[in-house]
Design a protein around this motif. Structure first.
Motif, PDB file in Angstrom:
ATOM      1  N   ILE A  34       0.859  -1.172   0.000  1.00 55.20           N
ATOM      2  CA  ILE A  34       0.000   0.000   0.000  1.00 55.20           C
ATOM      3  C   ILE A  34       0.900   1.228   0.000  1.00 55.20           C
ATOM      4  CG2 ILE A  34      -0.222   0.043   2.531  1.00 55.20           C
ATOM      5  CD1 ILE A  34      -3.101   1.092   2.065  1.00 55.20           C
ATOM      6  N   ARG A  35       0.560   2.211  -0.822  1.00 55.34           N
ATOM      7  CA  ARG A  35       1.416   3.386  -0.960  1.00 55.34           C
ATOM      8  C   ARG A  35       1.105   4.414   0.128  1.00 55.34           C
ATOM      9  NH1 ARG A  35       0.033   6.047  -5.833  1.00 55.34           N
ATOM     10  NH2 ARG A  35      -0.894   7.754  -4.631  1.00 55.34           N
ATOM     11  N   ILE A  36       2.148   4.830   0.828  1.00 59.04           N
ATOM     12  CA  ILE A  36       2.064   5.880   1.832  1.00 59.04           C
ATOM     13  C   ILE A  36       2.664   7.146   1.218  1.00 59.04           C
ATOM     14  CG2 ILE A  36       2.632   6.572   4.185  1.00 59.04           C
ATOM     15  CD1 ILE A  36       1.017   3.999   4.050  1.00 59.04           C
ATOM     16  N   ASP A  37       1.913   8.246   1.238  1.00 59.91           N
ATOM     17  CA  ASP A  37       2.386   9.485   0.624  1.00 59.91           C
ATOM     18  C   ASP A  37       2.843  10.496   1.673  1.00 59.91           C
ATOM     19  OD1 ASP A  37       1.873   8.783  -2.093  1.00 59.91           O
ATOM     20  OD2 ASP A  37      -0.260   9.139  -1.759  1.00 59.91           O
ATOM     21  N   ASP A  38       3.774  11.347   1.248  1.00 59.40           N
ATOM     22  CA  ASP A  38       4.195  12.521   2.030  1.00 59.40           C
ATOM     23  C   ASP A  38       4.557  12.174   3.477  1.00 59.40           C
ATOM     24  OD1 ASP A  38       3.649  14.124  -0.228  1.00 59.40           O
ATOM     25  OD2 ASP A  38       1.542  14.242   0.320  1.00 59.40           O
ATOM     26  N   LEU A  39       5.411  11.185   3.628  1.00 57.45           N
ATOM     27  CA  LEU A  39       5.872  10.801   4.959  1.00 57.45           C
ATOM     28  C   LEU A  39       6.915  11.802   5.440  1.00 57.45           C
ATOM     29  CD1 LEU A  39       6.032   8.848   7.348  1.00 57.45           C
ATOM     30  CD2 LEU A  39       7.657   7.475   6.029  1.00 57.45           C
ATOM     31  N   GLU A  40       6.598  12.499   6.539  1.00 57.92           N
ATOM     32  CA  GLU A  40       7.518  13.460   7.155  1.00 57.92           C
ATOM     33  C   GLU A  40       7.799  12.997   8.578  1.00 57.92           C
ATOM     34  OE1 GLU A  40       8.858  16.106   5.725  1.00 57.92           O
ATOM     35  OE2 GLU A  40       7.758  16.087   3.823  1.00 57.92           O
ATOM     36  N   ALA A  41       9.059  12.739   8.878  1.00 57.70           N
ATOM     37  CA  ALA A  41       9.423  12.234  10.201  1.00 57.70           C
ATOM     38  C   ALA A  41      10.475  13.130  10.841  1.00 57.70           C
ATOM     39  CB  ALA A  41       9.936  10.804  10.104  1.00 57.70           C
ATOM     40  N   ASN A  42      10.309  13.391  12.118  1.00 55.55           N
ATOM     41  CA  ASN A  42      11.241  14.200  12.888  1.00 55.55           C
ATOM     42  C   ASN A  42      11.950  13.302  13.905  1.00 55.55           C
ATOM     43  OD1 ASN A  42      11.231  16.480  15.527  1.00 55.55           O
ATOM     44  ND2 ASN A  42      12.413  16.806  13.675  1.00 55.55           N
ATOM     45  N   MET A  43      13.249  13.147  13.740  1.00 49.40           N
ATOM     46  CA  MET A  43      14.040  12.248  14.578  1.00 49.40           C
ATOM     47  C   MET A  43      14.821  13.044  15.625  1.00 49.40           C
ATOM     48  SD  MET A  43      13.345   9.473  12.772  1.00 49.40           S
ATOM     49  CE  MET A  43      12.985   8.941  11.080  1.00 49.40           C
ATOM     50  N   LYS A  44      14.762  12.599  16.878  1.00 50.47           N
ATOM     51  CA  LYS A  44      15.473  13.258  17.957  1.00 50.47           C
ATOM     52  C   LYS A  44      16.534  12.322  18.538  1.00 50.47           C
ATOM     53  CE  LYS A  44      12.803  16.996  18.171  1.00 50.47           C
ATOM     54  NZ  LYS A  44      13.308  18.369  17.904  1.00 50.47           N
ATOM     55  N   GLY A  45      17.675  12.916  18.909  1.00 49.80           N
ATOM     56  CA  GLY A  45      18.730  12.132  19.545  1.00 49.80           C
ATOM     57  C   GLY A  45      19.260  11.027  18.665  1.00 49.80           C
ATOM     58  N   VAL A  46      19.804  11.396  17.503  1.00 54.12           N
ATOM     59  CA  VAL A  46      20.288  10.407  16.541  1.00 54.12           C
ATOM     60  C   VAL A  46      21.751  10.077  16.832  1.00 54.12           C
ATOM     61  CG1 VAL A  46      20.655   9.876  14.111  1.00 54.12           C
ATOM     62  CG2 VAL A  46      18.688  11.270  14.801  1.00 54.12           C
ATOM     63  N   GLU A  47      22.002   8.877  17.314  1.00 50.08           N
ATOM     64  CA  GLU A  47      23.368   8.411  17.569  1.00 50.08           C
ATOM     65  C   GLU A  47      23.870   7.659  16.337  1.00 50.08           C
ATOM     66  OE1 GLU A  47      23.394   6.059  21.081  1.00 50.08           O
ATOM     67  OE2 GLU A  47      23.086   7.765  22.435  1.00 50.08           O
ATOM     68  N   PHE A  48      25.144   7.833  16.027  1.00 53.51           N
ATOM     69  CA  PHE A  48      25.706   7.183  14.846  1.00 53.51           C
ATOM     70  C   PHE A  48      27.066   6.592  15.168  1.00 53.51           C
ATOM     71  CE2 PHE A  48      26.399  11.740  14.795  1.00 53.51           C
ATOM     72  CZ  PHE A  48      27.774  11.847  14.652  1.00 53.51           C
ATOM     73  N   SER A  49      27.436   5.612  14.365  1.00 57.86           N
ATOM     74  CA  SER A  49      28.715   4.946  14.568  1.00 57.86           C
ATOM     75  C   SER A  49      29.847   5.813  14.047  1.00 57.86           C
ATOM     76  CB  SER A  49      28.719   3.590  13.858  1.00 57.86           C
ATOM     77  OG  SER A  49      28.556   3.772  12.461  1.00 57.86           O
ATOM     78  N   GLY A  50      31.059   5.468  14.423  1.00 65.53           N
ATOM     79  CA  GLY A  50      32.217   6.254  14.032  1.00 65.53           C
ATOM     80  C   GLY A  50      32.419   6.360  12.538  1.00 65.53           C
ATOM     81  N   ASP A  51      32.080   5.294  11.806  1.00 64.28           N
ATOM     82  CA  ASP A  51      32.241   5.332  10.352  1.00 64.28           C
ATOM     83  C   ASP A  51      30.948   5.702   9.638  1.00 64.28           C
ATOM     84  OD1 ASP A  51      30.738   3.104  10.819  1.00 64.28           O
ATOM     85  OD2 ASP A  51      32.072   1.700   9.781  1.00 64.28           O
ATOM     86  N   PHE A  52      29.927   6.139  10.398  1.00 71.23           N
ATOM     87  CA  PHE A  52      28.641   6.593   9.865  1.00 71.23           C
ATOM     88  C   PHE A  52      27.869   5.494   9.130  1.00 71.23           C
ATOM     89  CE2 PHE A  52      31.463  10.295   9.963  1.00 71.23           C
ATOM     90  CZ  PHE A  52      30.740  11.132  10.796  1.00 71.23           C
ATOM     91  N   SER A  53      28.228   4.227   9.383  1.00 69.49           N
ATOM     92  CA  SER A  53      27.528   3.130   8.696  1.00 69.49           C
ATOM     93  C   SER A  53      26.184   2.812   9.338  1.00 69.49           C
ATOM     94  CB  SER A  53      28.404   1.876   8.688  1.00 69.49           C
ATOM     95  OG  SER A  53      28.667   1.438  10.015  1.00 69.49           O
ATOM     96  N   SER A  54      25.954   3.289  10.568  1.00 66.50           N
ATOM     97  CA  SER A  54      24.681   3.042  11.242  1.00 66.50           C
ATOM     98  C   SER A  54      24.252   4.284  12.012  1.00 66.50           C
ATOM     99  CB  SER A  54      24.791   1.847  12.191  1.00 66.50           C
ATOM    100  OG  SER A  54      25.699   2.126  13.245  1.00 66.50           O
ATOM    101  N   ALA A  55      22.932   4.444  12.142  1.00 67.89           N
ATOM    102  CA  ALA A  55      22.390   5.587  12.878  1.00 67.89           C
ATOM    103  C   ALA A  55      21.044   5.188  13.464  1.00 67.89           C
ATOM    104  CB  ALA A  55      22.246   6.793  11.966  1.00 67.89           C
ATOM    105  N   THR A  56      20.820   5.541  14.719  1.00 62.92           N
ATOM    106  CA  THR A  56      19.575   5.194  15.403  1.00 62.92           C
ATOM    107  C   THR A  56      19.051   6.407  16.165  1.00 62.92           C
ATOM    108  OG1 THR A  56      20.323   2.901  15.690  1.00 62.92           O
ATOM    109  CG2 THR A  56      18.483   3.643  17.058  1.00 62.92           C
ATOM    110  N   ALA A  57      17.755   6.707  15.972  1.00 63.16           N
ATOM    111  CA  ALA A  57      17.123   7.838  16.652  1.00 63.16           C
ATOM    112  C   ALA A  57      16.454   7.362  17.933  1.00 63.16           C
ATOM    113  CB  ALA A  57      16.092   8.485  15.736  1.00 63.16           C
TER     114      ALA A  57
END
Length: 245
Positions: free
Chosen positions: A86-109
């Protein structure tokens, strides 16, 4: 005085260079994050990624971004079994507290909130079916969904009584709600088919329906739904949302 002026000029120039470097760095990071998200979620188009907060470089040093906004024009979500989408349109998400790995290969909000929509035409694919018998000699099927006003969905039903199609389609106002990963549409009242009364369960097998929406980006989930002008407006939320990796 001359030395002070020189010092001030140097400070201004260095400050300008820092701002320029900071903006170049954030633009590069946004582009890289958008490309990674497109690949991770198998998106048809590159999403918009905006990293808020200044300066960006000090956030990088700390290993956590304060605020990241993501925009996806169209997303194909899982819709139950058999590989349905099912198609979801105009998805806008606001992420807070995004931690990322040293090589930027992963990120979690830490948390995420957002909005999206499903057009009535897309939702109709779930409601529409072959004509079904709702009473002896009476068949009916849903042929349209539209805005019923005041947060309601107008469900339009076409009926045939004793082989004759009713001259005008029937319509009912329905409430829309969400339970877990499922959007439910429930008629507030039931129609009468040319004066013929049908069993409630039989009529609701036509007017009432549900749509499962699963596998949203990063593991965000449905929170609230409401009928809008052009479709169902959705609020989403999540915690420990995976943006990459």
């Amino acid at each position: 005085m001359r030395a002070l002026r020189i010092l001030l000029i140097v400070v201004v120039v260095l400050g300008g260079l820092f701002v320029l470097a900071d903006r170049l760095a954030v633009n590069f990071a946004e582009d890289e994050a958008a490309a990674k998200l497109k690949s991770t979620e198998n998106l048809a188009a590159t999403p918009d990624v905006s990293i808020k907060g200044f300066p960006f470089l000090t956030q990088v040093v700390g290993g956590e971004l304060d605020d990241v906004q993501v925009g996806i024009d169209a997303y194909e979500a899982a819709a139950g079994t058999a590989g349905q989408k099912i198609r979801i349109d105009d998805l806008e998400a606001n992420m807070k507290g995004v931690e990322f790995s040293g090589d930027f290969s992963s990120a979690t909000a830490a948390t995420a909130t957002g909005t999206a929509s499903i057009t009535y035409a897309e939702l109709l694919k779930t409601a529409k079916s072959e004509p079904a018998e709702v009473a002896p000699g009476v068949t009916a099927e849903v042929i349209g969904l539209s805005d019923g006003g005041n947060g309601k969905i107008k469900v339009t039903v076409e009926a045939t009584v004793l082989g004759t199609k009713l001259p005008q389609p029937l319509s009912v106002l329905s409430s829309v709600s969400v339970e877990g990963d499922t959007v439910r549409v429930h008629a507030d009242s039931l129609p009468s088919f040319g004066g013929v009364q049908a069993a409630e369960n039989e009529v609701r097998s036509i007017t009432d329906f549900e749509q499962k929406i699963d596998d949203l980006p990063g593991g965000i989930s449905l929170d609230k739904v409401e009928a809008g002008k052009n479709g169902v407006d959705i609020t989403v939320k999540g915690s420990n949302v995976v943006l990459a990796g």
